[in-house]
Design a protein around this motif. Sequence first.
Motif, short mmCIF file in Angstrom:
data_model
loop_
_atom_site.label_atom_id
_atom_site.label_comp_id
_atom_site.label_asym_id
_atom_site.label_seq_id
_atom_site.Cartn_x
_atom_site.Cartn_y
_atom_site.Cartn_z
N PRO A 254 0.81 -1.23 0.00
CA PRO A 254 0.00 0.00 0.00
C PRO A 254 0.84 1.27 0.00
O PRO A 254 0.35 2.33 -0.42
N VAL A 255 2.11 1.18 0.46
CA VAL A 255 3.00 2.34 0.41
C VAL A 255 3.25 2.74 -1.05
O VAL A 255 3.31 3.93 -1.39
N THR A 256 3.38 1.73 -1.93
CA THR A 256 3.55 2.00 -3.35
C THR A 256 2.34 2.73 -3.91
O THR A 256 2.47 3.70 -4.67
N THR A 257 1.16 2.27 -3.51
CA THR A 257 -0.07 2.95 -3.94
C THR A 257 -0.10 4.38 -3.42
O THR A 257 -0.51 5.31 -4.14
N ALA A 258 0.33 4.59 -2.17
CA ALA A 258 0.35 5.92 -1.58
C ALA A 258 1.29 6.85 -2.35
O ALA A 258 0.96 8.02 -2.62
N LEU A 259 2.47 6.34 -2.71
CA LEU A 259 3.43 7.15 -3.48
C LEU A 259 2.86 7.48 -4.86
O LEU A 259 3.05 8.59 -5.38
N SER A 260 2.17 6.52 -5.46
CA SER A 260 1.54 6.77 -6.75
C SER A 260 0.47 7.85 -6.64
O SER A 260 0.33 8.71 -7.52
N LEU A 261 -0.27 7.84 -5.54
CA LEU A 261 -1.29 8.86 -5.32
C LEU A 261 -0.68 10.24 -5.10
O LEU A 261 -1.24 11.25 -5.51
N ILE A 262 0.50 10.27 -4.46
CA ILE A 262 1.20 11.56 -4.31
C ILE A 262 1.61 12.07 -5.69
O ILE A 262 1.52 13.27 -5.97
N GLY A 263 2.07 11.14 -6.54
CA GLY A 263 2.39 11.52 -7.91
C GLY A 263 1.17 12.04 -8.64
O GLY A 263 1.25 13.03 -9.38
N LYS A 264 0.01 11.39 -8.43
CA LYS A 264 -1.23 11.86 -9.06
C LYS A 264 -1.64 13.22 -8.50
O LYS A 264 -2.15 14.07 -9.24
#
Length: 400
Positions: A254-264
């Motif tokens: 989920p940390v990967t998903t969180a970083l992706s959301l920061i990118g978004k």
Amino acid sequence: MFASLMASLVVGILTTWVPEFISFCFSRFLLGAFGSGVFLNAFTLGIELVGPSKRMWTGMFIEVFWAIGEAILVLLAYFIRNWQYLQLAISVPSVLYISYWWLIPESPRWLMSNGRTEEAEKIIRHAAKVNKVTLPDKIFESKIEDEKNVPQIKVYQLFTHRVLLARSLIIFFNWCVVSMVYYGLSLNSGYLYGGVHLNFFLSVVVEFIAYAMCFPLLDRIGRKALHSTCMIVGGVACCCTIFTVLYLSEEYQPVTTALSLIGKLGASAAFAIIYIFSSELFPTVVRNGGMGVSSMSARVGSMASPYIADLGQLAGGNFGVALPLIIFGGLSVLAGVASLWLPETLNRKLPETIQDAIDFKNQKPEGHADKQRMGKAKVVGISARKLDFDNPALEGDDVL
């Protein structure tokens, strides 16, 4: 704009009944072309209808309604799993566009730049009446005697001067990258931890957060600084996913998903800012054309985004999950650094002519003290050819 609205409505409904895949792709191509025309024309018109104190609010609220549309889409997609019914559900409400013919006025800036001063004056006086602003009997010092002799400026003139050429290329590159990252991260949400509907919904939520962040900051720290920061921070977050994917176990994904959301989040904020930023850099005489070329550059990025998102499947393994995010992140950082060479537009008059755009970097921002002193004056700045919408005297009581 009305033609694009009607074409978008018709093609959207007809797409529901296309018989096979090739026809579906062609209809979606047309829908994307007409839809982009609608959004760009609406955005440019909105920016040109208001004074400098309202440009940020106008531009950002347009983006907010974009995010509202995405939220409605994910809600409809969750409950309507048949694509034909879904296509029909999102196309039919476009019939409301027909009312725009009577409700939306033409841009006075565009009318004046094309010598149609009488039409512009009618719109300005109607706006002044609605906003209870007093105008002088004669708002133009002189009329253009022969409106047909007004020179027609073409968009290619953005490339005839080295200053405008360099500036335009940076703008187009930023549009390309921000669109690629924005849509790429949306498409890549299905490959991340969690379901596609949940991940897409979370990406919509971070869009609202991005726009909420821009409201207080855009008129404080400026367009250039905020845009560049959002691009770089979002890009770095995407690049950092290589570490979470390769060195963290499954339970921490989920940390990967969180970083992706920061990118978004960074891409969403940057996308909203670049609309306002570039519309304030292009001169009025070619603003719509410049925004059109910018949108074309964005479409190049959005067309490339699904192929980059699918690179993860080709690479396979844990590295395949991070590969698209690394590409999106690296390009985002590069575009953010390049945008630092653009001039700031905060509190500056919109350039009207090609020469105004060339000299734009030397223009000094209007002093805040002057704005406060002149803010309540109900007068209109006048020039020989145009009504000065950007006069600081209008800040407290804009005509439009």
